[in-house]
Motif scaffolding. Structure first.
Motif, PDB file in Angstrom:
ATOM      1  N   LYS A  32      -5.726  -9.203  -1.220  1.00  0.00           N
ATOM      2  CA  LYS A  32      -5.916  -8.089  -1.935  1.00  0.00           C
ATOM      3  C   LYS A  32      -6.388  -9.040  -3.258  1.00  0.00           C
ATOM      4  O   LYS A  32      -7.450  -8.636  -4.114  1.00  0.00           O
ATOM      5  N   ASP A  52       0.856  -1.182   0.066  1.00  0.00           N
ATOM      6  CA  ASP A  52      -0.160   0.028  -0.103  1.00  0.00           C
ATOM      7  C   ASP A  52       0.901   1.166  -0.245  1.00  0.00           C
ATOM      8  O   ASP A  52       0.595   2.264  -0.545  1.00  0.00           O
ATOM      9  N   TYR A  58      -1.861  -2.146  -9.883  1.00  0.00           N
ATOM     10  CA  TYR A  58      -1.146  -1.588  -8.451  1.00  0.00           C
ATOM     11  C   TYR A  58      -0.498  -0.490  -8.796  1.00  0.00           C
ATOM     12  O   TYR A  58       0.206  -0.097  -7.751  1.00  0.00           O
TER      13      TYR A  58
END
Length: 367
Positions: A103, A83, A142
């Motif tokens: 995730k 993150d 991501y």
């Protein structure tokens, strides 16, 4: 033609050619990055894999590209580094991708898949078998670029407060286990716990969990698990090889000069070799110390292994049916695994099994 003029002109051209790389080097920017590790400093080999990358990058760029590594918790918690990179809190991270299967289970292929491939096979898939190309597309979602940067090889099955004799003994067992393996064991009644390395010991000591796996003898000994759980099981079928990863934010990667990208790629490859070599030296010594101090070494019963294998591939098929990201990687990964296993059974496994058998016989004869 004037020979002296030709020589002088050639010398001048040579001096210009030699000067050009130096001028290019001087024009390269100074860059300072922060790297959030998922590991504590006390685990010098697995944490040290990230530091090795940083040192090599600095050496390869004459100190112009500096990466400072921070241990888990110093900048962000160890399990929050993905993150942090994705959100731009830090430029990069050193981690194990299977921490983030919550995730998307596809993250496991960048780390370790239960009953997957060994270190050499994993390296072959990532670096020459199309694995990195498949994962590049996944990580783009991501905003992360992931580079292989370390490997532990085959791991141990972990520390248990009580013996595991049958599949039924798994039912209700609270176990700290990372990655997709927790989902596999859940099918057999285990209650998986995702706990960062530094928090495992107190959880095991207090009885909050009944079992815990980490890496192998060297790291496990450092964390002191032998003091709070007597039974040490093998093998860690969920990690025939754990690939460690160096995450870089996509925008930060794109900003790097090509020379710095090359340096980082090279440093990560070097870290994989270095880390595996260190574990191969350290683990046999640590295992001898643990057993000498009273650790009870146990193989997982074949019945348990077979049940876990069956559960694992049932889970993969179920996941592939409902997760397109997973399916896109799983199908070519499995085909590559099948090919590797056919080859390794012919030469590698035959050689290994024979010399290990002969060595065991020699050891018995000496007693």
């Amino acid at each position: 033609m004037d020979r002296r003029g030709f020589i002088a002109g050639g010398a001048l051209a040579g001096s210009v050619a030699l000067a050009t790389p130096a001028l290019a080097q001087a024009a390269l920017p100074e860059i300072r990055w922060r790297c959030a590790s998922s590991f504590p400093k006390s685990l010098d080999t697995i944490y040290g894999a990230g530091e090795h990358v940083a040192k090599r990058v600095a050496a390869l760029t004459d100190g112009k590209f500096q990466i400072r590594v921070f241990a888990a918790g110093e900048l962000v918690p160890g399990l929050a580094v993905a993150d942090a990179v994705q959100g731009g809190t830090v430029e990069c991270a050193h981690t194990a991708s299977y921490y983030f299967v919550g995730k998307d289970p596809t993250f496991a292929f960048d780390g370790a898949v239960p009953f997957g491939m060994n270190m050499r096979q994993t390296s072959a898939w990532l670096n020459a078998g199309g694995g990195r190309e498949l994962l590049k597309d996944f990580f783009a979602g991501y905003n992360i670029v992931s580079l292989p940067a370390g490997n532990t090889g085959a791991q141990m099955g972990g520390w248990f407060r009580r013996e595991i004799k049958t599949v039924q003994d798994l039912n209700g067992l609270k176990m700290r286990i990372g990655g997709f393996a927790g989902n596999v064991l859940q099918k057999l009644g285990v209650v998986p716990q995702q706990i960062a390395g530094g928090d495992i010991y107190p959880s095991l000591e207090k009885g909050t969990i009944d079992a815990a796996e980490w890496v192998g003898p060297y790291d496990d000994e450092k964390l002191g698990f032998q003091r709070v759980a007597p039974f040490y099981y093998y093998p860690g079928w969920w990690e025939g090889a754990l690939n460690l990863s160096f995450y870089v934010g996509k925008s930060k990667w794109d900003e790097l000069p090509q020379q710095y990208k090359d340096a980082l790629e090279s440093a990560c490859r070097d870290s994989t070799i270095e880390t595996m070599a260190k574990y191969d030296v350290q683990n046999p010594q640590a295992l001898r110390r643990l057993v000498a101090a009273g650790t009870q070494l146990r193989p997982f019963p074949r019945e348990v292994m077979q049940a876990c294998y069956k559960a694992a591939f049932e889970l993969y098929d179920e996941t592939a049916a409902k997760n397109e990201n997973f399916r896109k990687v799983y199908e070519p990964w499995k085909a590559f695994r099948d090919s590797q296993f056919q080859w390794f059974r012919v030469a590698e496994s035959t050689f290994d099994n024979f010399v290990y058998f002969m060595h065991a016989q020699e050891q018995q004869q000496r007693r």
